[in-house]
Design an enzyme around this catalytic site. Structure first.
Site, short mmCIF file in Angstrom:
data_model
loop_
_atom_site.label_atom_id
_atom_site.label_comp_id
_atom_site.label_asym_id
_atom_site.label_seq_id
_atom_site.Cartn_x
_atom_site.Cartn_y
_atom_site.Cartn_z
N HIS A 237 0.84 -1.20 0.00
CA HIS A 237 0.00 0.00 0.00
C HIS A 237 0.88 1.25 0.00
O HIS A 237 1.69 1.45 0.89
CB HIS A 237 -0.93 0.00 1.22
CG HIS A 237 -2.14 -0.86 1.02
ND1 HIS A 237 -3.35 -0.60 1.61
CD2 HIS A 237 -2.31 -1.97 0.27
CE1 HIS A 237 -4.23 -1.52 1.24
NE2 HIS A 237 -3.62 -2.37 0.42
N TYR B 112 -9.77 5.37 6.85
CA TYR B 112 -10.01 5.74 8.25
C TYR B 112 -11.10 6.80 8.25
O TYR B 112 -10.97 7.82 7.57
CB TYR B 112 -8.75 6.29 8.89
CG TYR B 112 -7.69 5.24 9.17
CD1 TYR B 112 -7.60 4.64 10.42
CD2 TYR B 112 -6.78 4.84 8.19
CE1 TYR B 112 -6.64 3.67 10.69
CE2 TYR B 112 -5.82 3.87 8.44
CZ TYR B 112 -5.75 3.29 9.70
OH TYR B 112 -4.80 2.32 9.95
N PRO C 176 -5.60 0.22 18.43
CA PRO C 176 -5.26 -0.26 17.09
C PRO C 176 -5.27 0.80 15.99
O PRO C 176 -4.91 0.49 14.85
CB PRO C 176 -6.35 -1.31 16.82
CG PRO C 176 -7.49 -0.90 17.67
CD PRO C 176 -6.92 -0.25 18.88
N LYS D 6 -0.05 -0.41 15.21
CA LYS D 6 1.33 -0.54 15.67
C LYS D 6 1.59 -1.77 16.56
O LYS D 6 2.75 -2.03 16.90
CB LYS D 6 1.73 0.72 16.47
CG LYS D 6 1.91 1.95 15.60
CD LYS D 6 3.15 1.85 14.74
CE LYS D 6 3.26 2.93 13.71
NZ LYS D 6 3.38 2.48 12.34
N TYR E 150 3.33 6.35 10.37
CA TYR E 150 2.50 5.22 9.93
C TYR E 150 3.37 4.14 9.28
O TYR E 150 3.20 2.95 9.56
CB TYR E 150 1.41 5.69 8.96
CG TYR E 150 0.30 4.68 8.79
CD1 TYR E 150 -0.85 4.75 9.56
CD2 TYR E 150 0.41 3.64 7.87
CE1 TYR E 150 -1.87 3.82 9.42
CE2 TYR E 150 -0.59 2.70 7.72
CZ TYR E 150 -1.73 2.80 8.49
OH TYR E 150 -2.73 1.87 8.36
C1 PHB Z 1 -6.94 -4.35 10.32
O1 PHB Z 1 -6.85 -4.62 9.11
O2 PHB Z 1 -7.42 -5.17 11.13
C2 PHB Z 1 -6.45 -3.04 10.80
C3 PHB Z 1 -5.82 -2.19 9.92
C4 PHB Z 1 -5.38 -0.95 10.34
C5 PHB Z 1 -5.58 -0.58 11.65
C6 PHB Z 1 -6.19 -1.43 12.54
C7 PHB Z 1 -6.63 -2.67 12.13
O3 PHB Z 1 -5.17 0.66 12.04
#
Ligand code: PHB
Ligand code: APR
Length: 389
Positions: free
Chosen positions: A72, A200, A292, A296, A384
């Site tokens: 990505h 997000y 989450p 990280k 990130y």
């Molecule tokens: C996930 O794919 O479960 C996932 C991805 C990004 C995040 C948290 C969880 O920030």
């Protein structure tokens, strides 16, 4: 029984450490409370930093990850109906790999089985002894039989609820914690992801996240109250709530289907200091938890393991104790950076029940700064994709 390093816990941290040590000829045993199937049934995040990718390669467990993982170049933030893109590659020259952490655990388990290094699953009553002296020991029970392992070092990789951190006398450890007033309701489904990149979402109804595991498997999350009952969330209700938090484009593209997993997880920030007590070393969730939002958790476990494996390798190969002596301070410096980033992403994107109008305006201003300033966007991107070591 005798080994050089006794590792408690067969999650990503313990397995990765075990592989790296094994590759350098350092004997180790992994003791795990659960069955392999149980360990693999835990669904975790799926964004891997380049440094963690490199470490998995070094451990000889990266082959499938490179074949199946999705590179990505950026991520999207949908704030109050408007979409923005953070271009990691342009801003930092780096990318992340989207690959399920459950799959990483599986790959590491297979690598360990292939090299024949010992793992004991379904152990009971693990206890840690004399790690403040020169001859630490670990005791456990398996099938009713007690075993004692003599070792040089103990690696506590047994997660937040494990026995390792709890074995340290309370006046030798200090903990820092923030518990957030909400959780994430997650759903996994065999449907194509709504977007090529993660989205997000900040919305007045609450945060949402559109993620994925593969071109045919999606992972979605909704911010929910901690009092929420999973049985009150049949799939239809989940999909219609998610739809409300998306923009028109994502709503049109969203493919819904039967869930194959659905669960609620609370959000917490937690750090225990120090991460070393004599010959006991904590790594991964045993020492720290992040919410989450910045993905990280595993990346931080991998960075602990990078420092710790190198410390043990230096000790055995060149009799140097520098890595061991500096493990805690080195690991914690990186841990606090990730704690700060995860807290910041969480604070910026979630709806806080106690927030005043002033707090909400600040939150919006923070986001606008990220969208308008290349410097601010770069700061987000740099963290990130993973800070350099
Ligand atoms: C996930 O794919 O479960 C996932 C991805 C990004 C995040 C948290 C969880 O920030
Ligand atoms: N004895 C033996 N094993 C134990 C004990 C115990 N007393 N207590 C816990 N364990 C085992 C758990 O069953 C689990 O398999 O330790 C393991 C810890 O694994 P994780 O909780 O996955 O922790 P860690 O390896 O640090 O994971 C790091 O990876 O998948 C991500 O998000 C996850 O943030 C986490 C990160």
């Amino acid at each position: 029984m005798r080994t050089q390093v006794a590792i408690i816990g067969a999650g990503p941290a313990g397995l990765l450490l075990g592989q790296l040590l094994h590759r350098h000829g350092i004997d180790n045993i992994i003791l795990e409370r659960q069955t392999p199937d149980y360990v693999l049934s835990r669904i975790r995040a799926g964004v891997i930093e380049q440094v963690a990718v490199d470490l998995l390669d070094e451990a000889g467990a990266g082959e499938r990850m490179h074949r199946e993982g999705l590179v990505h170049d950026g991520t999207q933030i949908l704030a109050d109906g408007v979409r923005h893109r953070i271009d990691f590659r342009e801003l930092t020259g780096k990318t992340v790999l989207v690959y399920g952490q459950t799959e990483i655990t599986r790959d590491l388990m297979e690598a360990r089985a292939a090299c024949g290094a010992p793992s004991v699953y379904e152990v009971e009553d693990v206890s840690l002894h004399d790690f403040d002296g020169h001859k630490p020991r670990v005791r456990y029970r398996k099938d009713g039989r007690e075993t004692e392992v003599e070792c040089d070092f103990i690696a506590g990789c047994d997660g937040f609820h494990g026995v390792s951190r709890k074995s340290v006398p309370s006046d030798h450890i200090k903990t820092y914690e923030r518990v957030y007033p909400f959780g994430w309701l997650g759903l996994l489904s065999d449907t194509p992801p709504v977007s090529d990149e993660l989205i997000y979402v900040r919305h007045s109804l609450g945060f949402a996240l559109c993620s994925m595991r593969s071109p045919t498997r999606s992972r979605y999350y909704l911010q929910c109250s901690l009092a929420e009952d999973i049985d009150a969330w049949p799939d239809d209700r989940f999909w219609s709530e998610l739809r409300m938090r998306l923009d028109r484009d994502a709503r049109d593209k969203l493919v819904t289907g039967r869930s194959i997993e659905k669960s609620i997880a609370p959000l917490r920030s937690f750090v225990a200091e120090p991460m070393r007590f004599g010959r006991l070393f904590l790594a991964g969730d045993a020492a720290h938890i992040v919410p989450p939002t910045g993905a990280k958790g595993l990346n931080l476990a991998a960075s602990d393991v990078r420092y710790l494996s190198q410390a043990f390798i230096d000790f055995y190969m060149s009799k140097s104790t520098a890595g061991i002596d500096h493990y805690s301070s080195r690991a914690l410096a990186r841990v606090w950076q990730a704690e700060r980033f995860s807290w910041w992403m969480t604070t910026m994107l979630h709806t806080f029940p106690e927030n005043s109008g002033f707090d909400q305006k600040l939150q919006r201003a923070e986001l606008d700064y990220v969208f308008r300033s290349k410097v601010a966007a770069t700061a987000l991107a740099e963290q990130y994709v993973g800070l350099p070591f």
